[in-house]
Design an enzyme around this catalytic site. Structure first.
Site, PDB file in Angstrom:
ATOM      1  N   HIS A   1    -115.557  48.763  -0.268  1.00  0.00           N
ATOM      2  CA  HIS A   1    -116.687  49.088  -1.146  1.00  0.00           C
ATOM      3  C   HIS A   1    -116.614  48.180  -2.365  1.00  0.00           C
ATOM      4  CE1 HIS A   1    -119.209  52.538  -3.178  1.00  0.00           C
ATOM      5  NE2 HIS A   1    -119.503  51.351  -3.696  1.00  0.00           N
TER       6      HIS A   1
ATOM      7  N   HIS B   1    -119.368  45.459  -4.376  1.00  0.00           N
ATOM      8  CA  HIS B   1    -120.644  44.739  -4.481  1.00  0.00           C
ATOM      9  C   HIS B   1    -120.317  43.354  -5.005  1.00  0.00           C
ATOM     10  CE1 HIS B   1    -122.910  48.600  -4.208  1.00  0.00           C
ATOM     11  NE2 HIS B   1    -121.772  49.057  -4.709  1.00  0.00           N
TER      12      HIS B   1
ATOM     13  N   HIS C   1    -124.493  54.859  -0.067  1.00  0.00           N
ATOM     14  CA  HIS C   1    -123.957  55.523  -1.249  1.00  0.00           C
ATOM     15  C   HIS C   1    -124.542  56.938  -1.258  1.00  0.00           C
ATOM     16  CE1 HIS C   1    -122.831  51.523  -2.461  1.00  0.00           C
ATOM     17  NE2 HIS C   1    -122.500  51.866  -3.694  1.00  0.00           N
TER      18      HIS C   1
ATOM     19  N   GLU D   1    -122.501  60.198  -5.357  1.00  0.00           N
ATOM     20  CA  GLU D   1    -121.869  59.581  -6.536  1.00  0.00           C
ATOM     21  C   GLU D   1    -122.382  60.361  -7.755  1.00  0.00           C
ATOM     22  OE1 GLU D   1    -123.112  55.528  -7.294  1.00  0.00           O
ATOM     23  OE2 GLU D   1    -121.456  55.133  -8.671  1.00  0.00           O
TER      24      GLU D   1
ATOM     25  N   ASP E   1    -115.590  48.656  -6.283  1.00  0.00           N
ATOM     26  CA  ASP E   1    -117.024  48.833  -6.541  1.00  0.00           C
ATOM     27  C   ASP E   1    -117.637  47.618  -7.245  1.00  0.00           C
ATOM     28  OD1 ASP E   1    -119.399  50.161  -6.263  1.00  0.00           O
ATOM     29  OD2 ASP E   1    -118.997  51.736  -7.718  1.00  0.00           O
ATOM     30  N   ASP E   2    -117.500  47.562  -8.559  1.00  0.00           N
ATOM     31  CA  ASP E   2    -118.050  46.442  -9.350  1.00  0.00           C
ATOM     32  C   ASP E   2    -116.971  46.011 -10.350  1.00  0.00           C
ATOM     33  OD1 ASP E   2    -121.084  46.506  -8.580  1.00  0.00           O
ATOM     34  OD2 ASP E   2    -120.526  48.581  -8.950  1.00  0.00           O
TER      35      ASP E   2
END
Ligand code: HPA
Ligand code: ZN
Length: 330
Positions: A12, A14, A192, A195, A273-274
C-alpha cells in the site's frame, strides 16, 4: 531478529505520495512551474493535516509539477532507492491516472515512466513489483469508465485496480459497475475502505466490489461480524500506521489497533501509504509502531509473513520469500 533488515513486501504505497519536497522543487524548476511556496521548508510546514481531505489537497497540488515521462521515472526511482534501503524485495504500488490525465498528461506518459523505472528497479535493485491503477472516488463513476480503456490497453503492466481519494460520501457501491467490468477483464481488485469511512463501506467493498484485499480497513473493528467475515475469507488489510497518525485516524500511535487486529487473526500488513507526506517509509512505520505499542518479535514476523502471503505474487514466489524470512528470522 530485526524488522529493519528482514526482507519484506510493501502493498500500500501511492507512488505520487512518495514525492519528496526536494525532488518536487527540482522537477518544478526544470519544468518551469512555480510552486506556491518559497522553499522546501515552507512546503513541509503545510504537512500538518487534520484529516484525509487536508492531505489530499496538498497531494494533488504536488502531482501538478509532473509533466514528462522522465518526471514519472524519477519519482518512481527515488522511491525504489528508499525501498532498497528498507529491505523491501517486492512492492505493489498505486498510481492515480486521473490526477494526471485530468491535467492533460497522456496516460501513456505516466505509465511508461513508472513502468520503465520499476523494470530498472527489478534488474538493478532486485525489487519485484506490481502496479495498481486507482480510480479517484470523488469523481463520478463515469470518469472511471472514461479512463478504463487506457488501463485495459496496458494490462500487461497493470495487475489490478483500486479505489482511493476522499472516502466519506463516496461509498464503494458508487463504483460497482466499473469494478464488475474490471473483474470480468481479469484485474485484481482492491479498495480503500474503513480509513475514515464506516464499517459499512468495508462490507460494500467485499460484497459489491469483491475485493481481493482491503486497503486500511481499520474501522472493521467496529463490527465483530465483519471481522469474522474478513478472517473467514482470508482477506488482508494493508494497514498504514504513520498515515493513520498523521490523518488523525488514531489520536496517538500507542492507541493504534494493530495488536488487536493480529489478535483477531486479521491478516494485517504494515505499509507507508504516502511516505513523503507522513514522515516515514516502511521501516519508520515498523520502528515507531514497535516503540509505541510494543510489538513482539512474533508479531513483527507475522506482519512480514502476511505482506508476502497477501501479495499478488505466485504461490511459488511467495514460498521462496517466506523461506528467506524464516531463514533470516531465526
Ligand atoms: N487515502 C485515500 N486516498 C489516497 C491516499 C490515502 O491515504 N493517498 C493517496 N490517495
Ligand atoms: Zn492509501
Amino acid at each position: 531478529m530485526s524488522y529493519a533488515t528482514l526482507p519484506k513486501a510493501e502493498l500500500h504505497m501511492h507512488i505520487e505520495g512518495s514525492f519528496e519536497p526536494e525532488l518536487m522543487f527540482n522537477i518544478a524548476e526544470r519544468n518551469g512551474i512555480a510552486l506556491p511556496y518559497d522553499s522546501v521548508e515552507a512546503l513541509k510546514a503545510k504537512y500538518d493535516f487534520n484529516n484525509l481531505q487536508d492531505f489530499l489537497d496538498i497531494y494533488y497540488q504536488g502531482c501538478a509539477v509532473l509533466l514528462n515521462e522522465q518526471d514519472f521515472y524519477d519519482l518512481a526511482w527515488a522511491y525504489l532507492l528508499k525501498a532498497k534501503e528498507d529491505h523491501i524485495v517486492h512492492t505493489e504500488i498505486f498510481f492515480d491516472p486521473q490526477s494526471h490525465t485530468d491535467r492533460g498528461i497522456t496516460f501513456d506518459t505516466v505509465i511508461n515512466g513508472f513502468y520503465r523505472a520499476f523494470k530498472d528497479g527489478e534488474a538493478q535493485l532486485g525489487i519485484t513489483f506490481r502496479i495498481i491503477a486507482c480510480f479517484l472516488r470523488h469523481l463520478p463513476e463515469q470518469a472511471g469508465f472514461d479512463i478504463y480503456p487506457d488501463i485495459l490497453r496496458h494490462k500487461d503492466k497493470i495487475i489490478g485496480v483500486g479505489l482511493d481519494s476522499s472516502e466519506v460520501g463516496h461509498p464503494p457501491e458508487k463504483y460497482q459497475r466499473l469494478f464488475q467490468q474490471a473483474k470480468k477483464d481479469g484485474f485484481k481488485i482492491v479498495a480503500h475502505a474503513g480509513e475514515e469511512g464506516p464499517a459499512e463501506y468495508i462490507w460494500q467493498a467485499i460484497d459489491l466490489l469483491e475485493v481481493d484485499r482491503i486497503d486500511h480497513g481499520n474501522r472493521c473493528l467496529d463490527d465483530e461480524k465483519l471481522v469474522q467475515t474478513i478472517v473467514d475469507k482470508g482477506l488482508a488489510l494493508t494497514v498504514c500506521p504513520l498515515s493513520n497518525l498523521k490523518l488523525c485516524v488514531v489520536d496517538e500511535l500507542k492507541n493504534h489497533p494493530i495488536k488487536a487486529m493480529l489478535a483477531k487473526d486479521l491478516k494485517a500488513t504494515i505499509n507507508s501509504d504516502d511516505p513523503a507526506y507522513f514522515g516515514g517509509y516502511i521501516n519508520d512505520n515498523f520502528r515507531q509502531l514497535k516503540q509505541a505499542v510494543g510489538l513482539s518479535d512474533t508479531e513483527v514476523k507475522q506482519l512480514i509473513i502476511n505482506s508476502f502471503e497477501a501479495s499478488f505474487l505466485s504461490k511459488q514466489e511467495i514460498d521462496k520469500h517466506l523461506k528467506n524470512v524464516n531463514d533470516q528470522a531465526d
